[in-house]
Design an enzyme around this catalytic site. Structure first.
Site, PDB file in Angstrom:
ATOM      1  N   GLU A  59      25.742  -4.842  21.533  1.00 23.26           N
ATOM      2  CA  GLU A  59      26.111  -6.021  20.867  1.00 23.26           C
ATOM      3  C   GLU A  59      26.511  -5.728  19.406  1.00 23.26           C
ATOM      4  O   GLU A  59      27.441  -6.522  18.991  1.00 23.26           O
ATOM      5  CB  GLU A  59      24.628  -6.650  20.492  1.00 23.26           C
ATOM      6  CG  GLU A  59      23.932  -7.131  21.807  1.00 23.26           C
ATOM      7  CD  GLU A  59      25.000  -8.169  22.611  1.00 23.26           C
ATOM      8  OE1 GLU A  59      25.761  -8.829  22.091  1.00 23.26           O
ATOM      9  OE2 GLU A  59      24.726  -7.947  23.867  1.00 23.26           O
ATOM     10  N   HIS A  69      30.318  -6.179  19.635  1.00 23.75           N
ATOM     11  CA  HIS A  69      30.639  -7.462  19.446  1.00 23.75           C
ATOM     12  C   HIS A  69      30.599  -8.017  18.122  1.00 23.75           C
ATOM     13  O   HIS A  69      31.634  -8.472  17.599  1.00 23.75           O
ATOM     14  CB  HIS A  69      29.663  -8.196  20.337  1.00 23.75           C
ATOM     15  CG  HIS A  69      29.898  -8.201  21.729  1.00 23.75           C
ATOM     16  ND1 HIS A  69      31.183  -8.573  22.486  1.00 23.75           N
ATOM     17  CD2 HIS A  69      29.131  -8.011  22.888  1.00 23.75           C
ATOM     18  CE1 HIS A  69      30.972  -8.494  23.725  1.00 23.75           C
ATOM     19  NE2 HIS A  69      29.795  -8.138  24.138  1.00 23.75           N
ATOM     20  N   GLU A  89      34.541  -7.737  24.927  1.00 22.85           N
ATOM     21  CA  GLU A  89      33.779  -6.830  25.841  1.00 22.85           C
ATOM     22  C   GLU A  89      34.318  -5.402  25.591  1.00 22.85           C
ATOM     23  O   GLU A  89      33.644  -4.340  25.760  1.00 22.85           O
ATOM     24  CB  GLU A  89      33.628  -7.182  27.472  1.00 22.85           C
ATOM     25  CG  GLU A  89      32.642  -6.502  28.076  1.00 22.85           C
ATOM     26  CD  GLU A  89      31.139  -6.969  27.684  1.00 22.85           C
ATOM     27  OE1 GLU A  89      30.943  -7.607  26.871  1.00 22.85           O
ATOM     28  OE2 GLU A  89      30.374  -6.278  28.193  1.00 22.85           O
TER      29      GLU A  89
HETATM   30 ZN    ZN Z   1      28.985  -7.598  25.997  1.00 21.85          ZN
END
Ligand code: ZN
Length: 507
Positions: A272, A275, A301
Site C-alpha cells: 500500500e 500506491h 500496481e
Molecule cells: Zn495494489
C-alpha cells in the site's frame, strides 16, 4: 471558489473551475468511503450509502455539464498540438476522454448498475459466508447483463470486454492482454510444478506471536525509510488493505495484521505504501484536475509491486532490515539467519486464495479470472457453469481445487461490484514493475547496495521524476515505453522469477 460560468476568465480557467468542483466532490466522497472502511460504526451504513450516492451524483453532474463539453471544444485545436507531457494538452485530452465516456452511459443505466452492485455486494457477503453460490447467481447474471449494456453504450471494436477494460487501463485492449497471459501460462505452469517437486522452503520463522502494534511499528519504520511522508498521510487498519488520496497532501493507507503470521501485514503495508508514494508524488499543479492520480490501475500496481516485491522481498532489503526487525522481535527472530528469512519471505506454494498467493503463483490466479470474466461478458460462459469452470481452471493452472465455492469462485468482491475488466490490471502492474526497476538500476547504478544500506532516496526520486509527477498526463503503455524504451512484455518478469526462484528452489 469563483462562479463556474464566470465570463471574464479564459476558457482554460473556466474549465479548471468546473473540474475543481467535480474533484472536490469526489474527494469528499473518498473521505466518507475511507471512514466507512476504518472507523464508522455499523449503524452508520445506511446513511453513509445515501451520502455517498448524493456526492457521487453531484460530482458526476458537475463533470458532465454541457459547459464542460463546450469548453473542451474551444480548447481542442491549440491543445492537440501540444507535446505529450504539456500540461494543457494533456488536461484537455484526458478530460475529453473521461467526459465522452461519462456522457455515453445513460444516467438511468448508471443508476441501475449502482443499485444492482449494491444489492449484489450484500448478497455476495451472505453467499460467501453460507458457501451458497446459487444465492449469488441471479445478482451476477444481472450485473453481467448491465455491464454488457454499458459496453454497448461505450462502444468497442473487437469485444465488449474492451470497453470495460478501458475503464481501468486506458488505451489497453483485450488483444494486448491475452498474449501476455498466454506467455505466463506457458512459463509459469511448468515452473510451479517444478517448485512443487523441489524441497520446500521452511517459513516457520514468520509464524508465531507477532503483536499487531509491534508489526505496525516495524511497517511504519520501513515505509518512512522508503519516503512515505506521514505529514501528508497516515496509516490505519481495515478488513482489506487499500490506499486512497484526498489530495497530494493527504494520502491514506490502511493495512491489517495477523497476530500469528508476520508476512500478511508487513508485505501489505509495503504494498500500500507503494500506491501511496505514487499519489504523494503527483505534481501539485495537477491538483483538482482529472490528471491528479495514477495513469492507470496497472501502473499503480507496478509501484506497489515494485516496493513490495522487488525491494521488500529482495535479499538486499533483508540485509538492511533483518537486524532491525530482530531487535523488535528478539524472541521470535533472534536466531534466524538472513538466508533463512529471505527464503521464508519468498516461499512459493499453490493455494486457493488470490490475495494470499506468493509472487510466482499470483499471476495464475489473475489469469483464470481474466479468462473467465471475459467469457462471461462475451456470452461464452453461463453463470450456472461458473463454479465448475472455476474449479477446472484452478486444477489446470495451480493443481489445487477448492473444497468450497466460498474459497473458490466467491472469494473476490470484484464481480459483485460489477468491476469486470479490473483483474488484469494486477498482472499488468506486476509485469511493468520489473522493466521499470531494471531501468532504475541501469540509471542509478548500485541500487542493490543502496537498498542493503536502507537508502531508498535515489530510487524514490527516480520514480518521482519518471513516473509519479506526470499523474495521468501519459497513458501507462506510452509512459512505460518512454521510460524503458520497450513495449510491455511478459519476458522481463518471467526472467526475473526464473532467476530468483530457480536459485531459492535449486532448479
Ligand atoms: Zn495494489
Amino acid at each position: 471558489m469563483s462562479e463556474p460560468t464566470s465570463r471574464s476568465s479564459e476558457p482554460l480557467d473556466q474549465l479548471k473551475t468546473h473540474l475543481a468542483e467535480a474533484a472536490d466532490l469526489q474527494s469528499a466522497a473518498a473521505v466518507l468511503s475511507w471512514d466507512q472502511e476504518t472507523f464508522m460504526p455499523e449503524g452508520g451504513a445506511a446513511a453513509r450509502s445515501r451520502q455517498l450516492s448524493t456526492l457521487q451524483r453531484l460530482a458526476h453532474e458537475a463533470f458532465t455539464r454541457d459547459a464542460v463539453g463546450a469548453l473542451l471544444d474551444d480548447l481542442a485545436s491549440p491543445a492537440e498540438d501540444g507535446a505529450p507531457t504539456d500540461g494543457t494538452a494533456a488536461l484537455v485530452r484526458v478530460t475529453r476522454r473521461d467526459y465522452e465516456r461519462a456522457r455515453k452511459v445513460p444516467s438511468a443505466l448508471v443508476a441501475r448498475l449502482a443499485q444492482a452492485s449494491s444489492e449484489a455486494k450484500q448478497a455476495w457477503k451472505a453467499a460467501r459466508a453460507d458457501d451458497d453460490f446459487d444465492a449469488f447467481a441471479p445478482h451476477l447474471e444481472r450485473l453481467i447483463t448491465l455491464s454488457r449494456e454499458k459496453a454497448e453504450a461505450l462502444g468497442y471494436e473487437d469485444t465488449p470486454y474492451d470497453a470495460l477494460l478501458e475503464e481501468y487501463e486506458p488505451g489497453t485492449r483485450t488483444a494486448d492482454v491475452a498474449p501476455l497471459f498466454e506467455t505466463l501460462r506457458e512459463e509459469l505452469v511448468p515452473l510451479v510444478e517444478a517448485i512443487a517437486e523441489a524441497e520446500q522452503v521452511d517459513d516457520a520463522c514468520l509464524h508465531g506471536d507477532f503483536a499487531p502494534d509491534a508489526q505496525q511499528q516495524a511497517g511504519e519504520e520501513v515505509i518512512r525509510a522508503f519516503g512515505y511522508d506521514f505529514q501528508r498521510g497516515r496509516q490505519d487498519r481495515s478488513a482489506h488493505p487499500f490506499t486512497t488520496a484526498f489530495s497530494t497532501g493527504d494520502v491514506r493507507l490502511t493495512t491489517r495484521f495477523d497476530p500469528q503470521f508476520f508476512g500478511t501485514g508487513f508485505f501489505a503495508t509495503l504494498h500500500e505504501a507503494g500506491h501511496g508514494l505514487y499519489e504523494q508524488g503527483v505534481a501539485d499543479d495537477l491538483e483538482r484536475t482529472p490528471l491528479a492520480e495514477g495513469a492507470s490501475l496497472g501502473l499503480h500496481e507496478s509501484q506497489s509491486r515494485l516496493w513490495e516485491n522487488l525491494v521488500g522481498r529482495s535479499r538486499a532489503f533483508w540485509r538492511w532490515y533483518l537486524p532491525r526487525l530482530r531487535e523488535r522481535f528478539p524472541q521470535q527472530l533472534g536466531s534466524v539467519t538472513e538466508d533463512a528469512f529471505y527464503r521464508a519471505a519468498n516461499k512459493v506454494e499453490p493455494s486457493l486464495i488470490r490475495v494470499e498467493a506468493d509472487e510466482v503463483t499470483y499471476n495464475l490466479h489473475v489469469m483464470l479470472r481474466f479468462e473467465i470474466e471475459r467469457a462471461l461478458i462475451e456470452g461464452r460462459l453461463a453463470v450456472e457453469d461458473l463454479p465448475g469452470r472455476w474449479n477446472a481452471a484452478m486444477d489446470d493452472a495451480l493443481g489445487v481445487v477448492p473444497e468450497s465455492d466460498a474459497n473458490g469462485v466467491l472469494q473476490d468482491v470484484h464481480w459483485a461490484m460489477g468491476a469486470f475488466g479490473y483483474f488484469p490490471t494486477y498482472t499488468l502492474g506486476t509485469l511493468m514493475s520489473v522493466p521499470l526497476f531494471r531501468q532504475a538500476e541501469a540509471d542509478l547504478g548500485g541500487l542493490d547496495e543502496q537498498i542493503a544500506q536502507g537508502e531508498f532516496g535515489p530510487l524514490l526520486s527516480w520514480l518521482r521524476t519518471h513516473i509519479h509527477r506526470h499523474g495521468r498526463k501519459l497513458q501507462a503503455a506510452d509512459l512505460l515505453a518512454r521510460v524503458t524504451g520497450e513495449p510491455l512484455s511478459a519476458q522481463p518478469w518471467v526472467d526475473y522469477v526464473r532467476k530468483k526462484f530457480g536459485a531459492i528452489y535449486g532448479l
